[in-house]
Design an enzyme around this catalytic site. Structure first.
Site, PDB file in Angstrom:
ATOM      1  N   ARG A 180      59.913  -9.178  34.370  1.00  0.00           N
ATOM      2  CA  ARG A 180      60.185  -8.224  33.284  1.00  0.00           C
ATOM      3  C   ARG A 180      60.463  -6.846  33.858  1.00  0.00           C
ATOM      4  O   ARG A 180      60.259  -6.593  35.040  1.00  0.00           O
ATOM      5  CB  ARG A 180      58.948  -8.091  32.382  1.00  0.00           C
ATOM      6  N   ASN A 200      48.357 -13.351  41.334  1.00  0.00           N
ATOM      7  CA  ASN A 200      47.499 -12.429  40.592  1.00  0.00           C
ATOM      8  C   ASN A 200      47.146 -11.270  41.511  1.00  0.00           C
ATOM      9  O   ASN A 200      46.391 -11.457  42.479  1.00  0.00           O
ATOM     10  CB  ASN A 200      46.238 -13.149  40.114  1.00  0.00           C
ATOM     11  N   VAL A 201      47.667 -10.089  41.228  1.00  0.00           N
ATOM     12  CA  VAL A 201      47.416  -8.953  42.130  1.00  0.00           C
ATOM     13  C   VAL A 201      45.970  -8.469  42.089  1.00  0.00           C
ATOM     14  O   VAL A 201      45.573  -7.639  42.903  1.00  0.00           O
ATOM     15  CB  VAL A 201      48.380  -7.756  41.878  1.00  0.00           C
ATOM     16  N   ASN A 232      55.523  -4.210  43.132  1.00  0.00           N
ATOM     17  CA  ASN A 232      55.910  -3.695  41.817  1.00  0.00           C
ATOM     18  C   ASN A 232      54.941  -4.086  40.697  1.00  0.00           C
ATOM     19  O   ASN A 232      54.750  -3.331  39.750  1.00  0.00           O
ATOM     20  CB  ASN A 232      57.321  -4.228  41.492  1.00  0.00           C
ATOM     21  N   TYR A 269      45.646   8.030  31.497  1.00  0.00           N
ATOM     22  CA  TYR A 269      46.339   7.558  32.698  1.00  0.00           C
ATOM     23  C   TYR A 269      45.610   7.901  34.005  1.00  0.00           C
ATOM     24  O   TYR A 269      46.139   7.706  35.086  1.00  0.00           O
ATOM     25  CB  TYR A 269      47.766   8.122  32.696  1.00  0.00           C
ATOM     26  N   LYS A 326      48.066   5.606  41.916  1.00  0.00           N
ATOM     27  CA  LYS A 326      49.438   5.864  42.388  1.00  0.00           C
ATOM     28  C   LYS A 326      49.412   6.939  43.489  1.00  0.00           C
ATOM     29  O   LYS A 326      50.129   6.840  44.474  1.00  0.00           O
ATOM     30  CB  LYS A 326      50.354   6.294  41.235  1.00  0.00           C
ATOM     31  N   ILE A 369      59.391   4.911  31.675  1.00  0.00           N
ATOM     32  CA  ILE A 369      60.504   3.964  31.629  1.00  0.00           C
ATOM     33  C   ILE A 369      60.218   2.976  30.496  1.00  0.00           C
ATOM     34  O   ILE A 369      59.091   2.478  30.388  1.00  0.00           O
ATOM     35  CB  ILE A 369      60.605   3.184  32.968  1.00  0.00           C
ATOM     36  N   ASP A 370      61.239   2.690  29.722  1.00  0.00           N
ATOM     37  CA  ASP A 370      61.041   1.856  28.534  1.00  0.00           C
ATOM     38  C   ASP A 370      60.844   0.380  28.901  1.00  0.00           C
ATOM     39  O   ASP A 370      61.805  -0.362  29.045  1.00  0.00           O
ATOM     40  CB  ASP A 370      62.265   2.009  27.616  1.00  0.00           C
ATOM     41  N   THR A 371      59.591  -0.015  29.106  1.00  0.00           N
ATOM     42  CA  THR A 371      59.280  -1.414  29.458  1.00  0.00           C
ATOM     43  C   THR A 371      58.072  -1.865  28.630  1.00  0.00           C
ATOM     44  O   THR A 371      57.438  -1.064  27.945  1.00  0.00           O
ATOM     45  CB  THR A 371      58.893  -1.553  30.945  1.00  0.00           C
TER      46      THR A 371
END
Ligand SMILES: NC(=O)c1ccc[n+]([C@@H]2O[C@H](COP(=O)([O-])OP(=O)(O)OC[C@H]3O[C@@H](n4cnc5c(N)ncnc54)[C@H](OP(=O)(O)O)[C@@H]3O)[C@@H](O)[C@H]2O)c1
Length: 267
Positions: A24, A73-74, A100, A168, A175, A204-206
């Protein structure tokens, strides 16, 4: 085709990308960018096995490359060790690794929250998925890249470590950490011809962003505040990830974070 594009095409063709979470969003856009350029792709999924199969059929038939998908599975980064052994059986080389995948839902409870509701377990899960998965995946990728004389490693980051975003803190701090590990890895892997960088995106639109409780507000704010007056799309980051792996274009670029934010950070 002009000579620059020809150089890139020649460099990329027949190489192999390993990328996590490419069913995705941004990962999928990156996978397509590489596949369109003749790169074979080994990618992971978590739940969406069906979509992974669809992607394989699509890219193999359209771009004449090899594609294979593997469960990962991260939250258990050491799964990368067995995963890369399977990739060894299926592909003859590893040239690029892109970390990612991101976790969401129950596993970020207590990690994706206002400061006073942060909990060690949720924060640790985000750190594991973001930083530890990058470390173990990159170590396994490096062993293979050394055999082919070099390669490129990229992690996704986000501007939630540069500007405040509600809830966040967990993601933003992880990050930051992964961007720092990128700099250390770049210093130590350069001698093997391996470059290590991060691509940091504004909103970002996800699906990941749609899971934010304030998604509509974030979207409206970005559209208003970006001098380009729109949200970012997965393709906006795919080009940078590709550029960072293209040795004909970025061969002296290592240990850096490229920020792609539609101009939203400097507000
Ligand atoms: N969206 C943004 O605004 C934004 C901005 C900057 C940076 N980023 C970064 O870009 C990367 C991709 O984000 P995205 O927005 O494209 O996410 P996304 O659309 O939600 O896709 C997430 C991907 O991760 C996989 N995944 C989910 N849980 C997993 C787990 N436990 N183990 C392994 N894989 C798992 C999913 O696989 P399944 O489909 O199989 O579940 C999917 O392929 C992340 O590192 C994110 O932090 C995002």
């Amino acid at each position: 085709m002009n000579s620059r594009l020809r150089e890139t095409a020649e460099y990329m063709r027949g190489k192999t990308l390993v990328i996590s979470g490419a069913t995705r969003g941004i990962g999928k856009a990156i996978l397509y960018k590489f596949a369109q350029n003749g790169v074979n792709v080994a990618f992971t999924y978590n739940k969406n096995e069906e979509e992974a199969k669809n992607i394989i059929n699509d890219v193999e038939s359209k771009y004449n490359i090899k594609a294979k998908a593997y469960p990962l599975n991260v939250l258990e980064p050491e799964q990368y060790i067995e995963l890369f052994k399977q990739i060894d059986d299926d592909f003859n080389r590893v040239d690029f690794f892109i970390s990612n995948a991101i976790i969401y839902g129950k596993s970020v409870a207590g990690g994706f929250a206002p400061f006073m509701r942060l909990k060690p377990k949720g924060l640790n899960n985000i750190y594991t998925a973001t930083v530890l998965a990058f470390v173990v995946g990159s170590q396994e990728a490096t062993k293979r890249m050394k055999e082919v004389g070099g390669g490129s490693i990229v992690t996704l980051s986000s501007t939630g470590n540069l500007v405040y975003m509600p809830n966040y803190a967990g993601h933003g701090s992880s990050k930051n950490a992964v961007e720092t590990i990128v700099k250390y890895a770049a210093q130590e892997l350069g001698e093997f011809g391996i470059r290590v960088n991060a691509v940091s995106g504004g909103p970002i639109d996800t699906d990941a962003l749609k899971a934010f409780p304030d998604y509509e507000v974030v979207k409206a704010t970005v559209e208003e505040e970006s001098p380009l007056n729109r949200m970012g799309t997965p393709d906006d980051l795919a080009g940078a990830a590709f550029f960072l792996c293209d040795n004909t274009q970025s061969s002296w670029l290592t240990g850096q974070t490229i920020v792609i934010d539609g101009g939203t950070t400097f507000r």
